[in-house]
Design an enzyme around this catalytic site. Structure first.
Site, mmCIF file in Angstrom:
data_model
loop_
_atom_site.group_PDB
_atom_site.id
_atom_site.type_symbol
_atom_site.label_atom_id
_atom_site.label_comp_id
_atom_site.label_asym_id
_atom_site.label_seq_id
_atom_site.Cartn_x
_atom_site.Cartn_y
_atom_site.Cartn_z
ATOM 1 N N GLY A 153 -4.016 -5.026 7.491
ATOM 2 C CA GLY A 153 -5.095 -4.070 7.686
ATOM 3 C C GLY A 153 -6.044 -4.416 8.806
ATOM 4 O O GLY A 153 -6.582 -3.527 9.477
ATOM 5 N N THR A 188 0.814 -1.217 0.000
ATOM 6 C CA THR A 188 0.000 0.000 0.000
ATOM 7 C C THR A 188 0.841 1.258 0.000
ATOM 8 O O THR A 188 1.753 1.387 0.814
ATOM 9 C CB THR A 188 -0.814 0.018 1.318
ATOM 10 O OG1 THR A 188 -1.630 -1.127 1.346
ATOM 11 C CG2 THR A 188 -1.642 1.273 1.449
ATOM 12 N N VAL A 204 -12.301 -5.910 2.738
ATOM 13 C CA VAL A 204 -11.779 -4.545 2.699
ATOM 14 C C VAL A 204 -10.837 -4.388 3.887
ATOM 15 O O VAL A 204 -11.178 -4.788 5.005
ATOM 16 C CB VAL A 204 -12.928 -3.511 2.767
ATOM 17 C CG1 VAL A 204 -12.390 -2.105 2.948
ATOM 18 C CG2 VAL A 204 -13.787 -3.594 1.512
ATOM 19 N N GLY A 205 -9.663 -3.827 3.637
ATOM 20 C CA GLY A 205 -8.691 -3.627 4.711
ATOM 21 C C GLY A 205 -8.803 -2.243 5.313
ATOM 22 O O GLY A 205 -9.842 -1.575 5.229
ATOM 23 N N ASP A 206 -7.729 -1.800 5.925
ATOM 24 C CA ASP A 206 -7.717 -0.507 6.607
ATOM 25 C C ASP A 206 -7.615 0.682 5.653
ATOM 26 O O ASP A 206 -8.046 1.795 5.988
ATOM 27 C CB ASP A 206 -6.511 -0.436 7.563
ATOM 28 C CG ASP A 206 -5.201 -0.599 6.801
ATOM 29 O OD1 ASP A 206 -5.086 -1.571 6.015
ATOM 30 O OD2 ASP A 206 -4.313 0.247 6.953
ATOM 31 N N GLY A 254 0.435 -2.466 5.956
ATOM 32 C CA GLY A 254 0.616 -3.737 6.646
ATOM 33 C C GLY A 254 -0.708 -4.450 6.843
ATOM 34 O O GLY A 254 -1.661 -4.199 6.097
HETATM 35 N N1 ASP Z 1 -2.993 -2.392 4.627
HETATM 36 C C1 ASP Z 1 -3.355 -3.053 3.398
HETATM 37 C C2 ASP Z 1 -4.556 -3.918 3.625
HETATM 38 O O1 ASP Z 1 -4.624 -4.590 4.633
HETATM 39 C C3 ASP Z 1 -2.287 -3.890 2.793
HETATM 40 C C4 ASP Z 1 -0.874 -3.471 2.982
HETATM 41 O O2 ASP Z 1 -0.558 -2.343 3.293
HETATM 42 O O3 ASP Z 1 -0.034 -4.328 2.771
HETATM 43 O O4 ASP Z 1 -5.394 -3.975 2.759
#
Ligand code: ASP
Length: 321
Positions: free
Chosen positions: A235, A181, A210-212, A233
């Site tokens: 999420g 991300t 859906v992540g963060d 990271g």
């Molecule tokens: N934070 C993102 C998610 O969980 C993925 C990432 O940053 O690696 O969708």
């Protein structure tokens, strides 16, 4: 029960109740402006593009949009936009959000077939009465705003997905997808602060996950009076701790950007100590005075800073050795 007078006297004696520390006097970290910072060492082209907007007195919101679009368009970045790794059904689904110096925001999630979700998120903020639009509705809204639909699954991403299908094991591995991300924060010459966050999310996620990243307060948060923060990271862990909001609140209470990011990583580990070896989350933060910092749970996380003194990678400190 102690009364107000006794309470004040107790404070004066230094016997402060738990939590009082939060109101410590602010330690302001400052830096030159304009400035742009972004998650991960691989995004120097993105911060350079943002810098080109900022250096001539441009608007922070334009800078972060232009900057993260570089990664959204790059098929070699397999965690953002075009070329992003798909979900377990082979569909590329994108999440993004944007915030400006007024604390206004726009967000899209589970968006398919649109290469630049960040620009759709900006349209949500500027052209709709809403803060967040998802799925088919987000796609229809994008088309109504003049965005074209296209196939975002590149042959490389399709190949990686077919390889994954052989085991179909869902186990996000820390730092394997090193250019995750992109979260970008900028402060322009006029002191306006903005942020953008965009991702294809976790590879091989369940359909609709859906992540963060598009969640205001988790993947990104700005308080115009304080500053901005964003996350990358795992999420799910960021959502459970409202991570970016927490970072900004810690800055409000007087912590430097780096300390604030550290506290937010500690909060994740405090909640689930047994997970501490297996989770990676990284935060970056920028305050209204141009001070910035980052921190992660595991090593391997870095961010790029461009403030007219180069376009430099800054390795973040981390909790675990
Ligand atoms: N934070 C993102 C998610 O969980 C993925 C990432 O940053 O690696 O969708």
């Amino acid at each position: 029960m102690i009364n107000r007078k006794q309470f004040l006297r107790t404070g004066a004696l230094g016997l402060l109740p738990l939590g009082w520390k939060s109101f410590a006097s602010p330690k302001t970290v400052t830096g030159p402006k304009p400035v742009v910072i972004a998650t991960w060492h691989t995004v120097k082209k993105a911060t350079e593009a943002a810098w080109q907007v900022l250096k001539d007195g441009g608007y922070a919101l334009d800078a972060v949009e232009v900057g993260v679009k570089v990664e959204e368009a790059d098929p070699n970045n397999m965690t953002v936009g075009y070329g992003g790794r798909p979900d377990r059904n082979g569909n590329v689904t994108l999440d993004a959000c944007i915030m400006d110096e007024r604390g206004e925001c726009g967000s899209v999630a589970f968006l398919q077939n649109i290469k630049h979700p960040i620009s759709v998120a900006r349209k949500v903020m500027e052209e709709s009465p809403h803060a967040m639009i998802v799925g088919e509705g987000a796609k229809k809204f994008a088309v109504s705003q003049g965005f074209e639909t296209e196939n975002l699954l590149t042959p490389e991403a399709e190949k990686a997905w077919k390889e994954w299908l052989k085991t179909s094991e869902y186990k996000p591995v820390i730092n394997i997808e090193t250019h995750d991300t992109i979260g970008m924060l900028a402060l322009d010459a006029d002191g306006r602060i903005s942020g953008a966050c965009t991702t294809s999310g976790a590879a091989w996620k369940m359909e609709g996950r859906v992540g963060d990243s598009p969640i205001i307060g988790s993947g990104l948060f700005i308080d115009p009076k304080v500053g901005a923060a964003c996350a990358t990271g795992l999420g799910e862990e960021v959502i459970k701790t409202a991570g970016s909001h927490l970072v900004v609140e810690m800055m409000r209470q007087g912590h430097s950007p780096e300390e604030a990011c550290k506290i937010a990583t500690e909060r994740i580990i405090e909640r689930t100590p047994s997970n501490k070896e297996g989770i990676q989350v990284g935060y970056i933060a920028l305050n209204n005075e141009g001070g910035y910092g980052g921190y992660s749970i595991q090593g391997g996380f870095s961010y790029v800073v461009n403030n007219g003194q180069g376009n430099n990678v800054a390795p973040a400190k981390h909790l675990m050795e």
